[in-house]
Design an enzyme around this catalytic site. Structure first.
Site, PDB file in Angstrom:
ATOM      1  N   LYS A 152       2.577  -5.229   1.621  1.00  0.00           N
ATOM      2  CA  LYS A 152       2.282  -6.646   1.879  1.00  0.00           C
ATOM      3  C   LYS A 152       3.084  -7.484   0.877  1.00  0.00           C
ATOM      4  O   LYS A 152       2.628  -7.791  -0.216  1.00  0.00           O
ATOM      5  CB  LYS A 152       0.764  -6.869   1.761  1.00  0.00           C
ATOM      6  CG  LYS A 152       0.282  -8.071   2.551  1.00  0.00           C
ATOM      7  CD  LYS A 152      -1.221  -8.027   2.719  1.00  0.00           C
ATOM      8  CE  LYS A 152      -1.797  -9.358   3.125  1.00  0.00           C
ATOM      9  NZ  LYS A 152      -1.371  -9.869   4.411  1.00  0.00           N
TER      10      LYS A 152
HETATM   11  N1  PMP Z   1      -0.386  -7.163  10.107  1.00  0.00           N
HETATM   12  C1  PMP Z   1       0.066  -8.167   9.335  1.00  0.00           C
HETATM   13  C2  PMP Z   1       1.488  -8.563   9.443  1.00  0.00           C
HETATM   14  C3  PMP Z   1      -0.801  -8.831   8.441  1.00  0.00           C
HETATM   15  O1  PMP Z   1      -0.354  -9.840   7.684  1.00  0.00           O
HETATM   16  C4  PMP Z   1      -2.151  -8.437   8.397  1.00  0.00           C
HETATM   17  C5  PMP Z   1      -3.089  -9.144   7.464  1.00  0.00           C
HETATM   18  N2  PMP Z   1      -3.104  -8.553   6.209  1.00  0.00           N
HETATM   19  C6  PMP Z   1      -2.582  -7.389   9.220  1.00  0.00           C
HETATM   20  C7  PMP Z   1      -1.667  -6.769  10.056  1.00  0.00           C
HETATM   21  C8  PMP Z   1      -4.007  -6.910   9.187  1.00  0.00           C
HETATM   22  O2  PMP Z   1      -4.267  -6.261   7.977  1.00  0.00           O
HETATM   23  P1  PMP Z   1      -5.726  -6.215   7.346  1.00  0.00           P
HETATM   24  O3  PMP Z   1      -6.655  -5.776   8.402  1.00  0.00           O
HETATM   25  O4  PMP Z   1      -5.608  -5.231   6.230  1.00  0.00           O
HETATM   26  O5  PMP Z   1      -6.032  -7.590   6.856  1.00  0.00           O
END
Ligand code: PMP
Length: 286
Positions: A152
Site C-alpha cells: 500500500k
Molecule cells: N484495493 C485497493 C487498491 C485498496 O486501496 C484497498 C483499500 N485498502 C483495497 C483493495 C481493500 O483493502 P482492505 O480490505 O485491506 O482495506
C-alpha cells in the site's frame, strides 16, 4: 471534517495537536510518492472499542515499508498500542485510522535514514450509502512487474485518482480496473466480487492489493457454506451475473447496481453480498 482544534495526532513518538503539527517541504515521499500507509476502522463493541484486524493492517504496513526500502523503527505490537491510545485521546469509537510512513528530507531517489510515522483518526460513518454504478476503466492497474502491487504505497494511488475521476466525469460512481492482461483486477480502493451460479468469484492475488476485508468476507462466506472461487475473468463474464459488490476497509461491503450500465439480475437483498454484509456488520461489532 478530519480534525479540529481538539484533535490529537501521533508524529514520530510524540503526541501533538493536529493544528500545531508540521512537516517539511523537502520530504522525499512528497516529491516521489514513496510513502506507505494503511486505512483501518474501529468499531464500538460490547467489550469496548475494537480495531478490526489491527494486527493484519500493521503487518501489511511493515511489509509495504520493507518492499519500498523504508526503515520503520516500530513493531506491530507497538503500533497497535499507539493506535488504541490515539482513539482514546480523541474519544473515538466508530472511526477510521490512518497511519502514514514517509521518508525524510532528501531530493535523491534512494530512501535513506529513518522514516517518519504519522497516525491520525477521525469519526467516519458509511463511505457510500447506495448501490454503486460502476464502469470498466480505460486505465489499468499497474503491472506487478513494474511495482509491488500488493504493497500500500502512496504513489500507486495516482492510478486510482485518474480512474475514479474519469468514472465520475462520465456519470459513474466507481471504476473497475483491469490488470495488464485485460482481466478484472479491482476498484480504485476496494476489491471486487460477483455472484453467478451460486458461487462468488474474485480476482486471485497477483494483480491486486489483497484486501484484509476481502479475506474476512471469504472466511465468512466459507463459514456460511457459500462457495468462493478465485479466478481470472473479463468484464463480459460479469455482465449477466446475479449480483456484485466491493470490499474494503473504507467501503466495508458495498452493493453494486450495474457494471457498464448492465444491471445485475437479482435484487441486492436476495444475493450473497447482502447476507455477507449482515454477517460482516455483526463480526466487526463483536
Ligand atoms: N484495493 C485497493 C487498491 C485498496 O486501496 C484497498 C483499500 N485498502 C483495497 C483493495 C481493500 O483493502 P482492505 O480490505 O485491506 O482495506
Amino acid at each position: 471534517m478530519y480534525y479540529d482544534e481538539n484533535t490529537t495526532i501521533f508524529l514520530n513518538k510524540r503526541w501533538l495537536k493536529a493544528k500545531e503539527a508540521t512537516t517539511g517541504l523537502y520530504q522525499q515521499s512528497f516529491h516521489y510518492g514513496n510513502g506507505v500507509f494503511e486505512g483501518m476502522r474501529s468499531y464500538q463493541t460490547s467489550d469496548g472499542v475494537k480495531v478490526l484486524k489491527a494486527h493484519e493492517h500493521f503487518e501489511r504496513l511493515l511489509y509495504s515499508a520493507k518492499k519500498m526500502y523504508i526503515n520503520l523503527d516500530y513493531g506491530v505490537d507497538e503500533l497497535i498500542e499507539i493506535c488504541y491510545q490515539l482513539l482514546e485521546k480523541n474519544n473515538l469509537q466508530n472511526a477510521y485510522i490512518r497511519p502514514l510512513v514517509y521518508t525524510d528530507e532528501n531530493m535523491g531517489l534512494q530512501p535513506e535514514g529513518q522514516a517518519n510515522l504519522f497516525m491520525c483518526a477521525w469519526k467516519w460513518g458509511k463511505y457510500y450509502d447506495k448501490a454503486a454504478k460502476v464502469m470498466t476503466s480505460p486505465f489499468r492497474r499497474p503491472d506487478p512487474k513494474s511495482c509491488h502491487v500488493d504493497a500500500k504505497v502512496t504513489g500507486h494511488y495516482t492510478n486510482s485518482v485518474i480512474a475514479i475521476e474519469d468514472a465520475k466525469q462520465k456519470g459513474f460512481d466507481e471504476a473497475l480496473l483491469l490488470d495488464s492482461h485485460g482481466f478484472v483486477a479491482e476498484a480504485t480502493g476496494a476489491n471486487f466480487f460477483y455472484q453467478k451460479d451460486n458461487t462468488l468469484f474474485t480476482a486471485p492475488k497477483g494483480n491486486i492489493l489483497p484486501g484484509i476485508t476481502r479475506k474476512v468476507v471469504m472466511d465468512l462466506a466459507k463459514e456460511n457454506g457459500i462457495k468462493v472461487e478465485e479466478k481470472y475473468f473479463t468484464p463480459e463474464e460479469v455482465y449477466d451475473a446475479d449480483g456484485a459488490f466491493f470490499t474494503g476497509t473504507a467501503v466495508e461491503i458495498n452493493a453494486i447496481e450495474s457494471l457498464d450500465e448492465k444491471p445485475f439480475k437479482k435484487d441486492w437483498q436476495d444475493t450473497f453480498g447482502h447476507e455477507l454484509h449482515q454477517q460482516f456488520n455483526q463480526y466487526a461489532r463483536t
